[in-house]
Design a protein around this motif. Sequence first.
Motif, PDB file in Angstrom:
ATOM      1  N   GLY A 135       0.825  -1.201   0.000  1.00 18.13           N
ATOM      2  CA  GLY A 135       0.000   0.000   0.000  1.00 18.13           C
ATOM      3  C   GLY A 135       0.857   1.248   0.000  1.00 18.13           C
ATOM      4  O   GLY A 135       1.955   1.274   0.569  1.00 18.13           O
ATOM      5  N   PHE A 136       0.359   2.296  -0.651  1.00 15.70           N
ATOM      6  CA  PHE A 136       1.077   3.563  -0.753  1.00 15.70           C
ATOM      7  C   PHE A 136       0.116   4.725  -0.524  1.00 15.70           C
ATOM      8  O   PHE A 136      -1.045   4.681  -0.951  1.00 15.70           O
ATOM      9  CB  PHE A 136       1.714   3.726  -2.141  1.00 15.70           C
ATOM     10  CG  PHE A 136       2.675   2.640  -2.509  1.00 15.70           C
ATOM     11  CD1 PHE A 136       4.021   2.743  -2.202  1.00 15.70           C
ATOM     12  CD2 PHE A 136       2.239   1.500  -3.170  1.00 15.70           C
ATOM     13  CE1 PHE A 136       4.912   1.742  -2.545  1.00 15.70           C
ATOM     14  CE2 PHE A 136       3.109   0.486  -3.517  1.00 15.70           C
ATOM     15  CZ  PHE A 136       4.452   0.613  -3.204  1.00 15.70           C
ATOM     16  N   GLN A 137       0.604   5.760   0.122  1.00 15.63           N
ATOM     17  CA  GLN A 137      -0.143   7.000   0.286  1.00 15.63           C
ATOM     18  C   GLN A 137       0.351   7.983  -0.762  1.00 15.63           C
ATOM     19  O   GLN A 137       1.534   8.360  -0.759  1.00 15.63           O
ATOM     20  CB  GLN A 137       0.062   7.574   1.700  1.00 15.63           C
ATOM     21  CG  GLN A 137      -0.962   8.608   2.107  1.00 15.63           C
ATOM     22  CD  GLN A 137      -2.319   7.991   2.452  1.00 15.63           C
ATOM     23  OE1 GLN A 137      -2.389   6.804   2.741  1.00 15.63           O
ATOM     24  NE2 GLN A 137      -3.367   8.782   2.437  1.00 15.63           N
ATOM     25  N   LEU A 138      -0.508   8.411  -1.666  1.00 14.96           N
ATOM     26  CA  LEU A 138      -0.120   9.316  -2.728  1.00 14.96           C
ATOM     27  C   LEU A 138      -0.141  10.769  -2.242  1.00 14.96           C
ATOM     28  O   LEU A 138      -0.737  11.078  -1.212  1.00 14.96           O
ATOM     29  CB  LEU A 138      -1.041   9.123  -3.936  1.00 14.96           C
ATOM     30  CG  LEU A 138      -1.103   7.696  -4.505  1.00 14.96           C
ATOM     31  CD1 LEU A 138      -1.877   7.680  -5.812  1.00 14.96           C
ATOM     32  CD2 LEU A 138       0.286   7.112  -4.696  1.00 14.96           C
ATOM     33  N   PRO A 139       0.506  11.679  -2.977  1.00 14.94           N
ATOM     34  CA  PRO A 139       0.648  13.063  -2.506  1.00 14.94           C
ATOM     35  C   PRO A 139      -0.669  13.774  -2.224  1.00 14.94           C
ATOM     36  O   PRO A 139      -0.728  14.666  -1.378  1.00 14.94           O
ATOM     37  CB  PRO A 139       1.396  13.745  -3.656  1.00 14.94           C
ATOM     38  CG  PRO A 139       2.120  12.661  -4.338  1.00 14.94           C
ATOM     39  CD  PRO A 139       1.245  11.447  -4.223  1.00 14.94           C
ATOM     40  N   ASP A 140      -1.747  13.398  -2.941  1.00 11.70           N
ATOM     41  CA  ASP A 140      -3.028  14.080  -2.772  1.00 11.70           C
ATOM     42  C   ASP A 140      -3.886  13.451  -1.679  1.00 11.70           C
ATOM     43  O   ASP A 140      -5.021  13.849  -1.462  1.00 11.70           O
ATOM     44  CB  ASP A 140      -3.802  14.060  -4.094  1.00 11.70           C
ATOM     45  CG  ASP A 140      -4.190  12.646  -4.510  1.00 11.70           C
ATOM     46  OD1 ASP A 140      -3.456  11.702  -4.136  1.00 11.70           O
ATOM     47  OD2 ASP A 140      -5.220  12.484  -5.188  1.00 11.70           O
TER      48      ASP A 140
END
Length: 333
Positions: A135-140
């Motif tokens: 899982g990744f948290q994107l900039p937005d």
Amino acid sequence: MKAEPLENPQAHPSRPSQQVVRQAIHWLLRLRNHASAPTLRRQCDLWRAAHPEHELAWQRVQSLHSELSANLRAVPGAHIALDTLENSAQRLGRRQALKLLSGVVLVGGAAWLGKDLGWQTWNADFATATGERRGFQLPDGTRLELNTHSAADLDFSAEQRLITLVRGEIMLTCHRDPGRPLRVQSRHGLFEGLEGRFVVRQDSDCTRLSVTSGSVAIRSHPGSNGAPIQVTAGQSYRVTSSTATLSPSLDMDADAWVDGLIVTRNMRLQDFLNEVGRYRQGYLKCAAAIADLRLSGVFRLEDTDKLLAILPRTLAVRIRYRTRWWVTVERLA
């Protein structure tokens, strides 16, 4: 490890330079040789945070190393060669070790590994190995989840939020951003989500869209004549090179894999095994005579051998291992 993707991809190259990639390989080798050195770990973290290109290179090297290891260890006897390679790298100096690991990357791309890894995986911004979920948290603030053997590219700017699904399956939880909808491009269509949660799965012959909450527009696909299709929560669509059709009720939960599960409802045994096979190496099939047997339940993915061992408890079948990588399900005599 979670990554913060690029906040402004146009501020630097979309692909890390060869020099930065080699720096990332160097850090990987040092950390493997000195895994218990907290100071070295902090120094690596500082290097990664110094520039978005560093973090991008680090994620790619980590992804490639993970999948290279997984694929080599899936081949009988290959673990010996891999262990020898790793031990040799630990004894070599910095220049020789970098050359060795770089050579593995190049040879892997040209040999049979290239079929499974492919340079698309190496070039992708985010990727997972077989059996891996990340899982990744994107900039937005968007949450991006990658299922097994998946890869995706990110192209965010002041004008757009675009994710290209290179292979496999992703789930997105997104929030409204006026004037900049979140779009997912697959081989078969363009999908636009304003706010909500949805899964996009790209197979060889089609792309499957399942919406858990909110709504998603199938913005374009061959044969759409420019008319978007609105897909609401609870609906799933199958998009091919020429059509987009509403799917009947699914025989499995489309997003259960995020929690490490397969949740089935009256699912064909062969279809179930095809799903399980996505999370493990090798051959997994059943005899044609029992392919249409049905099963329902909740199955955990962290150990697919244990998962398969459950089947004889609910079906009149047995699991036959010819090798660890060649498994068949047969009717119980």
